[in-house]
Scaffold this motif. Structure first.
Motif, PDB file in Angstrom:
ATOM      1  N   SER A  41       0.837  -1.194   0.000  1.00  0.00           N
ATOM      2  CA  SER A  41       0.000   0.000   0.000  1.00  0.00           C
ATOM      3  C   SER A  41       0.874   1.246   0.000  1.00  0.00           C
ATOM      4  O   SER A  41       1.896   1.303   0.669  1.00  0.00           O
ATOM      5  N   THR A  42       0.481   2.215  -0.775  1.00  0.00           N
ATOM      6  CA  THR A  42       1.220   3.484  -0.807  1.00  0.00           C
ATOM      7  C   THR A  42       0.404   4.630  -0.239  1.00  0.00           C
ATOM      8  O   THR A  42       0.812   5.773  -0.333  1.00  0.00           O
ATOM      9  N   VAL A  61      -3.845   9.712   2.197  1.00  0.00           N
ATOM     10  CA  VAL A  61      -2.534  10.247   2.553  1.00  0.00           C
ATOM     11  C   VAL A  61      -1.510   9.340   1.894  1.00  0.00           C
ATOM     12  O   VAL A  61      -1.480   8.139   2.159  1.00  0.00           O
ATOM     13  N   ASP A  62      -0.681   9.916   1.016  1.00  0.00           N
ATOM     14  CA  ASP A  62       0.334   9.114   0.343  1.00  0.00           C
ATOM     15  C   ASP A  62       1.722   9.640   0.701  1.00  0.00           C
ATOM     16  O   ASP A  62       1.868  10.493   1.584  1.00  0.00           O
ATOM     17  N   ALA A  63       2.752   9.126   0.019  1.00  0.00           N
ATOM     18  CA  ALA A  63       4.127   9.507   0.341  1.00  0.00           C
ATOM     19  C   ALA A  63       4.343  11.005   0.146  1.00  0.00           C
ATOM     20  O   ALA A  63       4.959  11.672   0.992  1.00  0.00           O
ATOM     21  N   ASP A 119       6.709   4.849  -2.006  1.00  0.00           N
ATOM     22  CA  ASP A 119       5.939   4.034  -1.068  1.00  0.00           C
ATOM     23  C   ASP A 119       5.870   4.759   0.272  1.00  0.00           C
ATOM     24  O   ASP A 119       6.892   5.123   0.863  1.00  0.00           O
ATOM     25  N   LEU A 120       4.672   4.995   0.771  1.00  0.00           N
ATOM     26  CA  LEU A 120       4.491   5.677   2.051  1.00  0.00           C
ATOM     27  C   LEU A 120       5.225   4.968   3.180  1.00  0.00           C
ATOM     28  O   LEU A 120       5.749   5.614   4.098  1.00  0.00           O
ATOM     29  N   LEU A 162       5.410   9.194  15.063  1.00  0.00           N
ATOM     30  CA  LEU A 162       6.036   8.805  13.799  1.00  0.00           C
ATOM     31  C   LEU A 162       6.169   7.285  13.709  1.00  0.00           C
ATOM     32  O   LEU A 162       5.939   6.688  12.647  1.00  0.00           O
ATOM     33  N   ASP A 163       6.547   6.655  14.822  1.00  0.00           N
ATOM     34  CA  ASP A 163       6.660   5.195  14.827  1.00  0.00           C
ATOM     35  C   ASP A 163       5.296   4.531  14.677  1.00  0.00           C
ATOM     36  O   ASP A 163       5.183   3.439  14.112  1.00  0.00           O
ATOM     37  N   ALA A 164       4.253   5.179  15.199  1.00  0.00           N
ATOM     38  CA  ALA A 164       2.906   4.612  15.095  1.00  0.00           C
ATOM     39  C   ALA A 164       2.479   4.494  13.639  1.00  0.00           C
ATOM     40  O   ALA A 164       1.799   3.529  13.260  1.00  0.00           O
ATOM     41  N   LEU A 165       2.868   5.458  12.806  1.00  0.00           N
ATOM     42  CA  LEU A 165       2.518   5.370  11.388  1.00  0.00           C
ATOM     43  C   LEU A 165       3.214   4.176  10.742  1.00  0.00           C
ATOM     44  O   LEU A 165       2.611   3.447   9.945  1.00  0.00           O
ATOM     45  N   VAL A 166       4.478   3.959  11.084  1.00  0.00           N
ATOM     46  CA  VAL A 166       5.190   2.797  10.557  1.00  0.00           C
ATOM     47  C   VAL A 166       4.486   1.513  10.986  1.00  0.00           C
ATOM     48  O   VAL A 166       4.316   0.576  10.197  1.00  0.00           O
ATOM     49  N   GLU A 167       4.052   1.468  12.240  1.00  0.00           N
ATOM     50  CA  GLU A 167       3.384   0.263  12.741  1.00  0.00           C
ATOM     51  C   GLU A 167       2.055   0.019  12.038  1.00  0.00           C
ATOM     52  O   GLU A 167       1.702  -1.128  11.737  1.00  0.00           O
ATOM     53  N   VAL A 168       1.298   1.091  11.770  1.00  0.00           N
ATOM     54  CA  VAL A 168       0.031   0.922  11.046  1.00  0.00           C
ATOM     55  C   VAL A 168       0.278   0.336   9.661  1.00  0.00           C
ATOM     56  O   VAL A 168      -0.461  -0.532   9.189  1.00  0.00           O
ATOM     57  N   LEU A 169       1.330   0.782   9.018  1.00  0.00           N
ATOM     58  CA  LEU A 169       1.607   0.360   7.645  1.00  0.00           C
ATOM     59  C   LEU A 169       2.246  -1.021   7.551  1.00  0.00           C
ATOM     60  O   LEU A 169       2.077  -1.728   6.565  1.00  0.00           O
TER      61      LEU A 169
END
Length: 603
Positions: free
Chosen positions: A12-13, A121-123, A167-168, A210-217
């Motif tokens: 997903s991007t 929301v994309d890259a 890639d987001l 910021l880490d939470a976004l990585v974890e969601v993705l």
């Protein structure tokens, strides 16, 4: 979008509205989990150990607003886009911001909303959002200091900008990793952090987002060091001659830190009915009164726009009064940073406030329903000195409305048939300080008698002019147990006064009103204290009352519907009000039985 479809396995991007909400919920969970850790890191600019609490409170306010927006759109048969959810996050954060760090966080969330396309929301959006956040924060601060959350935010934006990925997931990783590296360096950038051997508390909170976004993705959170201790040795971080930070200021210079720490009060409030030019003017004035000045907006337009104001100062009055000519001041909060726990206060003092603010706006001493009379005034002895306890006492009849106040943290006293048991009921509530909400249930004579009884036993009390239940609920919504009695009462009274109120009753006899003659049994729409409408349709009359009150503007409509409004009628009221007023939030509660069939409040 489900969590599975946002993971890197699916390449997903983008994030849609569901993905943005998922990220916000994970942010709240992460800040809750690490709150005490962040509080322990909080040594700059004031070691008051509340940064984690402030960030969590702010993020919860953002999520509440976003979930409400999503629910409202869904109820209307629509589907929210990523931009709508992101904008709601930003506005909720500005409205609920606590502390310097919370105000800065609100601008990061606001930036995501301004950068997002309608659907995703994309890259590219994420890069643009981080750049925008840096600009918003730099413009909002009076004295940006490197080695703080600002440095971590700037490096996160730089890391995202250096990534060429489309890639987001990869852009999010680059931003988070750059922020983590910057956070580790903060120990050597500020003498207060270096002496304590810790990283910056606000920067640590931002890294969780910021880490939470990585974890969601990806489904996995990045591994980070234990930030409970300094991530780099102090000697290595500082070098033999002291580190020079990005502003070119020697990190060995302790004058700025000492100046910030010596300022006594943290003053925060919200400003409405203003504009960017007047917000800039306020920012300039506040710089002459203190430091750590932040004035940030939520991106709204017209009377719906709001600015969060923050300053550290020794002059509370001028810091608030300077805004009075520039807009409408609401939600005032003052914290004594030299005595954040109120340990220096004794019964009867008004100086100093508590810095413990993780209770919500309606947080209080706890909910204790007082249904019957207790000890009389003559049986109540003055309380011993110590940190005062405060209770919000709501005069309201038993039923769903009483439950609303109880759930929000108020102590409820039943006025009975003639109000004779109110004094005994209030004294049955164990507290040093009282804020009483009459809610239109007490006459002027009864209010005077209650005031005299409270003074006779040396209790500190404020009786607020809430003429209706909706005004009482509006006041309770901004109750702040962390501030002084007078400032708490001021903010609550201001919220009550800003709430226009109306109600629906049946005429008990033939009469001549301001809008014509009515017969017994007619439905009367009353606004304030005057009959404004006569009609036979209860649904239409509630909507008409609301429309009349909204002609002067409003952001929130609260409708309390009695037993005459069944599920179908309630749904019709809400559907009509929301369709006719798409920019206004409409909420409804059951009111139970009583002479008043419905009540409406407009804030």
């Amino acid at each position: 979008m489900t969590q599975e479809s946002t993971r890197v396995d699916d390449r997903s991007t983008t994030l849609d509205a569901d993905g943005v909400l998922m990220w916000a919920r994970l942010c709240v969970e992460g800040l809750a989990e690490h709150r005490e850790e962040i509080n322990a890191l909080n040594v700059f600019p004031v070691p008051d150990s509340d940064t984690g609490t402030n960030l969590l409170y702010t993020m919860r306010a953002a999520l509440d607003r976003a979930e409400g927006e999503d629910a409202w759109i869904t109820e209307g048969g629509g589907q929210a886009g990523a931009r709508e959810i992101a904008v709601a996050l930003g506005r909720g954060a500005v409205h609920g911001a606590r502390g310097n760090s919370g105000v800065i966080l609100s601008q990061v969330l606001r930036a995501v909303g301004e950068a997002a396309t309608f659907t995703v929301v994309d890259a590219a959006t994420y890069r643009r959002a981080l750049r925008t956040a840096v600009t918003l924060v730099d413009n909002a601060l009076s004295d940006p200091v490197e080695g703080t959350i600002i440095t971590v935010l700037r490096e996160a934006a730089a890391g995202a900008g250096r990534s060429t990925a489309t890639d987001l997931v990869e852009v999010a990783r680059a931003a988070a990793d750059s922020a983590a590296e910057a956070l580790g360096r903060t120990t050597g950038q500020l003498s207060a952090l270096r002496n304590a051997g810790v990283v910056d508390a606000g920067g640590r909170g931002l890294l969780i987002l910021l880490d939470a976004l990585v974890e969601v993705l990806t489904g996995e959170a990045p591994e980070r060091p234990d930030y409970g201790v300094a991530s780099v040795p102090a000697d290595a971080a500082c070098g033999a001659h002291g580190l020079v930070n990005e502003q070119g200021t020697g990190a060995e210079d302790e004058d700025d830190t000492a100046a910030l720490a010596d300022t006594r009060y943290e003053v925060m409030y919200s400003l409405t009915h203003s504009d960017d030019a007047r917000a800039d003017e306020l920012r300039s004035v506040l710089r002459t009164l203190g430091d750590s000045v932040v004035v940030v907006g939520d991106g709204g337009a017209g009377d719906h726009a709001r600015w969060a104001v923050h300053v550290h100062t020794d002059d509370i009055g001028p810091a608030i009064e300077s805004a009075l000519s520039l807009g409408k001041v609401v939600e005032i909060r003052v914290t004594d940073m030299l005595d954040p726990l109120g340990q220096g206060r004794t019964h009867g003092t008004t100086e100093g406030t508590s810095g413990q603010d993780d209770a919500g706006p309606a947080g209080g001493a706890g909910a204790r329903a007082v249904a019957g009379p207790g000890a009389g005034a003559e049986d109540v002895a003055p309380r011993a000195s110590g940190t005062p306890t405060r209770s919000i006492v709501s005069i309201v009849r038993p039923g769903p409305l009483a439950e609303l106040f109880t759930d929000a943290g108020a102590d409820v006293v039943d006025p009975g048939t003639d109000g004779s048991g109110v004094i005994d009921g209030v004294f049955a509530v164990d507290a040093d300080e009282y804020i009483v909400l009459p809610n239109g249930e007490l006459s002027r004579a009864q209010i005077g008698a209650l005031d005299a009884a409270l003074r006779d036993v040396g209790r500190h009390a404020l009786i607020l002019p809430t003429a209706s239940v909706v005004q009482g609920l509006a006041a309770l919504a901004v109750h702040d147990a962390t501030t002084t009695l007078s400032l708490d009462g001021f903010g609550m009274a201001d919220a009550a006064a800003a709430t226009r109120h109306g109600y629906l009753v049946r005429a008990e006899q033939d009469a001549l009103t301001l809008v014509g003659r009515c017969a017994a049994g007619d439905l009367l729409g009353v606004i304030g204290h005057d009959v404004a409408l006569i009609d036979g349709d209860p649904v239409g009359l509630v909507c008409a009352i609301t429309d009349r009150m909204l002609t002067a503007g409003g952001e929130l409509v609260t409708v309390l519907l009695g037993e005459e409004f069944d599920e179908s009628a309630t749904e019709e009221v809400l559907t009509r009000l929301r369709a006719e007023n798409p920019d206004v939030e409409v909420v409804s509660y059951a009111a139970g039985s009583g002479r008043v069939l419905a009540q409406v409040g407009v804030e």
